[in-house]
Motif scaffolding. Sequence first.
Motif, short mmCIF file in Angstrom:
data_model
loop_
_atom_site.label_atom_id
_atom_site.label_comp_id
_atom_site.label_asym_id
_atom_site.label_seq_id
_atom_site.Cartn_x
_atom_site.Cartn_y
_atom_site.Cartn_z
N MET A 147 0.85 -1.03 -0.14
CA MET A 147 -0.09 0.14 -0.19
C MET A 147 0.99 1.24 -0.10
N VAL A 148 1.75 1.22 0.97
CA VAL A 148 2.93 2.37 0.73
C VAL A 148 3.60 2.55 -0.49
N GLU A 149 4.00 1.58 -1.19
CA GLU A 149 4.48 1.49 -2.46
C GLU A 149 3.33 1.95 -3.48
N ASN A 150 2.30 1.66 -3.24
CA ASN A 150 1.14 2.04 -4.22
C ASN A 150 0.92 3.55 -4.18
N HIS A 151 1.37 4.08 -3.04
CA HIS A 151 0.90 5.58 -2.91
C HIS A 151 2.15 6.45 -2.23
N PRO A 152 3.14 6.57 -3.09
CA PRO A 152 4.27 7.10 -2.97
C PRO A 152 4.18 8.62 -2.35
N ASP A 153 3.30 9.07 -2.71
CA ASP A 153 3.12 10.58 -2.64
C ASP A 153 2.57 10.95 -1.26
N LEU A 154 2.23 9.83 -0.54
CA LEU A 154 1.86 10.07 1.12
C LEU A 154 3.03 9.91 1.99
N LEU B 221 0.66 -3.46 14.10
CA LEU B 221 1.04 -2.89 12.86
C LEU B 221 0.34 -1.64 12.53
N GLY B 222 1.10 -0.80 11.78
CA GLY B 222 0.32 0.35 11.27
C GLY B 222 1.14 0.76 10.26
N ILE B 223 0.58 1.96 9.54
CA ILE B 223 0.98 2.83 8.68
C ILE B 223 1.06 4.39 9.28
N ALA B 224 2.32 4.68 9.33
CA ALA B 224 2.48 6.24 9.86
C ALA B 224 2.36 7.33 8.54
N PHE B 225 1.50 8.22 8.43
CA PHE B 225 1.27 9.06 7.27
C PHE B 225 1.80 10.46 7.60
N SER B 226 2.43 11.17 6.63
CA SER B 226 3.06 12.46 7.07
C SER B 226 1.94 13.73 7.11
N GLY B 227 0.92 13.40 6.20
CA GLY B 227 0.17 14.48 6.31
C GLY B 227 -0.71 14.50 7.39
N LYS B 228 -0.95 15.75 8.10
CA LYS B 228 -1.50 16.04 9.32
C LYS B 228 -2.95 15.53 9.09
N GLY B 229 -3.77 14.66 10.00
CA GLY B 229 -5.24 14.27 10.12
C GLY B 229 -5.29 13.18 9.00
N ASP C 213 0.13 12.46 17.14
CA ASP C 213 -0.52 13.51 16.49
C ASP C 213 -1.68 12.61 15.71
N GLY C 214 -1.99 11.43 16.19
CA GLY C 214 -2.71 10.34 15.52
C GLY C 214 -2.37 10.25 14.24
N GLU C 215 -1.05 10.09 13.94
CA GLU C 215 -0.51 9.98 12.44
C GLU C 215 -0.42 8.60 11.94
N ILE D 273 -7.72 4.51 2.04
CA ILE D 273 -6.56 5.26 1.50
C ILE D 273 -6.76 5.99 0.30
N THR D 274 -7.14 5.31 -0.81
CA THR D 274 -7.38 5.71 -2.12
C THR D 274 -8.42 6.89 -2.23
N GLU D 275 -9.62 6.51 -1.38
CA GLU D 275 -10.57 7.43 -1.53
C GLU D 275 -10.41 8.72 -0.68
N THR D 276 -9.48 8.74 0.43
CA THR D 276 -9.27 9.78 1.15
C THR D 276 -8.20 10.45 0.35
N LYS D 277 -7.46 9.93 -0.50
CA LYS D 277 -6.49 10.88 -1.12
C LYS D 277 -7.25 11.91 -1.90
N LYS D 278 -8.48 11.40 -2.44
CA LYS D 278 -9.39 12.37 -3.36
C LYS D 278 -9.69 13.64 -2.71
N THR D 279 -9.53 13.61 -1.39
CA THR D 279 -9.93 14.91 -0.61
C THR D 279 -8.88 15.71 -0.42
N LEU D 280 -7.52 15.38 -0.75
CA LEU D 280 -6.35 16.27 -0.59
C LEU D 280 -6.33 17.26 -1.45
#
Length: 427
Positions: free
Chosen positions: A344-351, A362-370, A392-394, A420-427
């Motif tokens: 998933m991380v590889e599929n979304h390198p921009d995140l 396990l978990g995925i840490a995202f750099s984008g706030k919220g 920061d709930g990251e 993840i894919t759907e949430t990216k559309k809101t950025l």
Amino acid sequence: MITTSEKTEADLSVFESVESEVRSYCRSFPTVFEKAKGYKLWDTRGVEFIDFFSGAGALNYGHNDPVMKKKLIEYLSDDGIVHSLDMATTAKEQFLKRFKEVILDPRNLDYKVMFPGPTGTNTVESALKLARKVTGRNTVISFTRAFHGMTLGSLSVTGNAFKRKGAGIPLTHTVSMPYDNYDDHVDSLTLLERYLEDKGSGVDLPAAIILETVQGEGGINVASSEWLKQVEQICRRWDILLIVDDVQAGCGRTGTFFSFEPAGIRPDLVCLSKSLSGFGVPFAVTLLRPDLDQWAPGEHNGTFRGHNLAFLAATEALRFWETDTFEQEVQRKGKETRSSLEQMVENHPDLNGEVRGRGLMLGIAFSGKGFADKVCAEAFQRGLIMETSGPDGEVAKLLPPLIIDDEGLEKGLAILEESITETKKTL
């Protein structure tokens, strides 16, 4: 799968009007749950959810394990004792015998078992109190981003500023040091030793060092075996007691019953709770070296430290650990889940995502706030329950029941990918 959007909204009016504003998880999962089995839950509208939350790690064996449930029903039907303070009962006797036979003896661990009260913070409080009593020292060293509980002693060794502020008073006699990999430019343990060696450091020789081998609420931060061994060496050198808080990371969550097993360390005290009861019934123990058992009778007590339903379910839960089959399965599922998250991380390198954790913690840490919060909210709408962690709930955090089958894992992970894919559309 039926999603929440395809049903009428749940009626939460009584919770909003009567229950305290302190409620939290129900805000993340705004529905009224009614039934649960294995790795699934259903709400009052009939909507089905896959559970990647497991009661914040309290349901490693899933919801309503049929064997445990049968034992509990039979026990209650036979008028078995439910409440007994710390009196001797058959349920307690069976648990102590089985815990020693199945968990302690095979690992060559020599611990006395203390029942401090029903929750994770109870076991941490008792460990801190005993460490101070035995050593005659006041200070306890903890680590950045640690979470050890919400009562004052446990909160004093917790790193989260928001939760610490809720104490309303100064939290004293503790020192926080950098956790493993906290900062690439800081060798945390060299720093700790210098503090201990320097009489001008302002840090008194501590009674104990308390740590989580995998920080759950702090962001799924994993300490290396090398770092843990170094901490143990420091404790032995300075005659400091080592406390491992295994409340969330224990009972198989990281792939072995105790999370510290792969590092080969032997803590002086171990804190267990959450999934120890096996059934979601409140239960905690503090394991301590026999020579540390210096309590006077009743010096630490609690009304609900003798919960016989918990003893009964916990004894039955130990069947999962009679051989190494279950442990190997957890490790297999953990590796496959990590592989999926890395994809998933590889599929979304921009995140700029980062996979963290061990076993099925396990978990995925995202750099984008919220962003992680939005992903978990989207997942809920699609029928997957999971939470965030980190200062920061990251981190989008995964704690599926250890008994989950491959189909359940695959479905849940597919929903996470979609979210993840759907949430990216809101950025």
